[in-house]
Write a protein that holds these residues in place. Structure first.
Motif: not given
Length: 671
Positions: A150-154, A158-163, A276-282, A288-297
């Motif tokens: 989940e990229v957003f907290g409660d 935005l949870l930057l530690d995910c990136f 959130q889709q970038a998190a799914a690609v990662a 465990d981390l969402i990278a630039e390539r995941d944002l692009l995808a």
């Protein structure tokens, strides 16, 4: 095709892989008579964002290089190449792999069925040439894909530690220029623009790889978003990706950081879904981390297709860009803030130089103003120019202290004589040696192996010593020209490498023969031979090359009294080393240093100071022999005297000489 089991594949995979028509194309490319399992593997690897593409990319194996290697090994055949995938055109192993699939099989199931059935030449290429762990690949196919984070907290932030660090740079570039963006203002177009603006980021490096001008994309994005920001993008002239980038205030966790600006209630639904889709690609590629390539995808998978259309309008090949992201691009690691290094004041720096560079007063005088500027600016954290801290050309015969001066500079500026990256430029005397110098283009031998670019990647804060630079090929000198001018050099395997925190030292033996018979100057005036050497330099190097050198420093041959001082210093260092490691005191008489200097001048004239050091180091073999003999007799050696033995040095045990020996040994450790 029905009998092959292709209809068992899930519809999404069939659509992405175009019914495995890419396997037929791969068979044609490799010159095969039948569609083998390796061709199915190639077809899957060419699907952007696929698990197979991730496996190839993570293993640093270019798919096209694998295709070319298969083509060279494919035996010649007289039949027609396959035109479609049928029972007749599929190899038996391919039919088995497809026939074993369950209904609704996805990419992982297909991979798990294909990999164990790879034909031996293909499996050998992957295992031996590409060093791929096929067993690990199969295990990953059987493993359950990770659950997307989940990229957003409660609280909606935005949870930057995910990136990853690179992805956080993108988010900072998107949120930073707005201190308090209105809800719904940011869109997926802003995300693409931020990716294009990040210096040395995925989009910029991808455009360079594809020979496209990233500024065209930046201008289009600026026109579309229309928020008044500079169309050139931040960092186009900044050249770095350091912690001072936009929007990094507060580390991204406070209200002013991107985490606060990119809260869930501030973002429109399409942008939130993209993150959130970038998190799914990662998760799909096991990260465990969402990278630039995941944002692009995620951007290129949006239903509206806005990002893909904008990239196509800028003449960027989407498929090749995604393949570059998956196979070649590497994000820069996150750099911790540099600890404040101790930089000695100028007078202390000069004292340390004089201690190390014995007999090189003229050299120290030449370096002094530059060293003062470097140390004072480093102490204040001031960057004066977009170029290296210092650029020096050391000229003179071998053995006159050029390399030692470079190491002394490293000790003064960076705190250690080990902070030197040494290049023997005679190793880079052909045009092919550029592949070893800065690395080769993707797909060629030497990719990612550039000694200079990797050295700057690992530690840009040191002295770069290019020894005997006149031996280098002209293309290597052209690369050095940009390094001297801008403090940067392009890395085919990654971003532009930054050398603005480096000191560059070039050495040259051009004109060394001019010094052979000249009497060294004693009054500070430059001898005619030195002036002639300067003319030789001007005749060999292009004017634009010499114009980028801060100081050309001439190293004259040592006088005898200077060699005596070097010998005395070497004896003292040797004595300290022996006392500390062996517990033995080295002693010598007052005339020993003069004798060493005389031997170096007459027997090792071409080696100069190196000849002196070799004589001093020659003490160790007889000393160790003496200690071994004493051990065999059960005796203990406490004190040893160095004595001349013809053209060598020897040692005698004076441990039992008593107090009378103190007068004999004359100059000791502290002499």
């Amino acid at each position: 095709m029905h009998h092959l089991g292709i209809d068992r594949l899930e519809p999404a995979l069939l659509a992405a892989a175009d019914g495995l028509s890419g396997a037929v194309a791969a068979a044609v490319e490799t010159g095969a008579a039948l569609v083998e399992p390796s061709h199915v593997l190639i077809a899957l690897a060419r699907v952007p964002g696929s698990v197979t593409a991730g496996l190839f990319g993570r293993s640093r194996i270019p798919v096209e290089a694998f295709v070319e290697a298969l083509r060279t090994q494919s035996p010649a055949h007289d039949g027609m190449p396959p035109t479609e995938l049928t029972d007749r055109t599929a190899a038996s192993a391919t039919r088995e792999a497809l026939g074993a699939l369950p209904a609704g099989a996805g990419e992982r199931e297909l991979l798990a069925s294909v990999l164990p059935r790879l034909e031996p030449p293909a499996a050998l290429l992957l295992r031996e040439y590409a060093r791929a762990d096929l067993d690990q690949w199969i295990s990953e196919c059987h493993a359950e894909p990770g659950r997307a984070r989940e990229v957003f907290g409660d609280d909606g932030r935005l949870l930057l530690d995910c990136f990853s660090p690179g992805a956080r740079q993108v988010l900072s570039a998107m949120a930073g220029p707005r201190n308090d963006p209105a809800p719904g203002l940011l869109t997926t177009a802003h995300l693409l623009r931020a990716m294009a603006e990040v210096p040395n980021g995925l989009i910029e490096q991808g455009c360079r790889f594809l020979s496209r001008d990233v500024r065209v994309l930046r201008l289009r994005m600026a026109s579309l978003t229309g928020d008044g920001r500079d169309a050139s993008g931040p960092g186009l002239t900044g050249g770095g990706r350091g912690p001072s980038g936009p929007g990094l205030a507060g580390g991204g966790r406070g209200p002013s950081g991107p985490g606060g600006a990119l809260a869930r209630d501030r973002l429109p639904e399409p942008l939130a879904r993209t993150l959130q889709q970038a998190a799914a690609v990662a998760a799909q590629r096991g990260s465990d981390l969402i990278a630039e390539r995941d944002l692009l995808a995620a951007l290129l998978d949006t239903p509206a297709g806005l990002a893909a259309g904008l990239l196509r309008d800028a003449r960027v090949d989407i498929t090749r860009l995604r393949r570059y992201a998956e196979e070649y691009y590497q994000e820069l690691p996150e750099q911790a803030p540099d600890a404040a290094a101790h930089v000695p004041p100028p007078h202390e720096s000069l004292d340390r130089l004089r201690e190390r560079l014995i007999g090189r007063e003229a050299v120290i005088d030449r370096l002094a103003p530059h060293l003062e500027m470097i140390t004072r600016s480093l102490r204040r954290g001031l960057r004066l120019h977009d170029r290296p801290l210092g650029r020096f050309l050391f000229c003179g015969p071998s053995g006159t202290g050029k390399t030692l001066a470079a190491r002394a500079l490293a000790d003064v500026v960076y705190g250690s004589e080990d902070d030197v990256l040494f290049f023997e430029m005679g190793q880079f005397n052909t045009k092919e040696s550029m592949n070893n110098f800065i690395g080769a283009a993707p797909g060629y031998v030497g990719y990612g192996d550039g000694r200079l670019t990797n050295g700057l990647r690992d530690n840009p804060r040191r002295v770069l010593l290019f020894d005997e630079v006149e031996k280098a090929d002209g293309r290597v000198l052209d690369a050095l020209l940009r390094l001297l001018d801008e403090g940067r050099i392009s890395d085919p395997a990654g971003p532009v490498r930054d050398a603005r925190d480096s000191v560059i030292v070039l050495t040259s033996n051009l004109g060394a023969a001019e010094f052979a018979d000249v009497a060294p100057s004693r009054d500070g005036q430059e001898p005619e031979a030195a002036a002639h050497v300067r003319r030789i330099m001007a005749g060999f190097f292009r004017p634009e090359f010499l114009n980028r050198i801060d100081e050309v420093v001439l190293f004259e041959p040592f006088r005898r009294d200077q060699l005596e001082a070097i010998a005395l210093g070497g004896l003292r260092r040797q004595a300290a080393r022996v006392a500390g490691q062996l517990g033995v005191e080295l002693c010598w008489t007052r005339d020993l240093a003069a004798r060493i200097a005389e031997l170096a001048m007459t027997r090792r004239r071409e080696e100069a100071a190196r000849g002196v050091n070799r004589y001093v180091d020659g003490v160790l073999p007889p000393l160790l022999r003496l200690l071994d003999e004493a051990d065999s007799r059960g005796e203990f050696v406490e004190r040893v005297r160095i004595v001349p033995d013809g053209e060598r040095l020897s040692v005698v045990d004076i441990s039992g000489a008593g107090t009378g020996a103190a007068g004999i040994r004359g100059v000791g450790i502290g002499g």
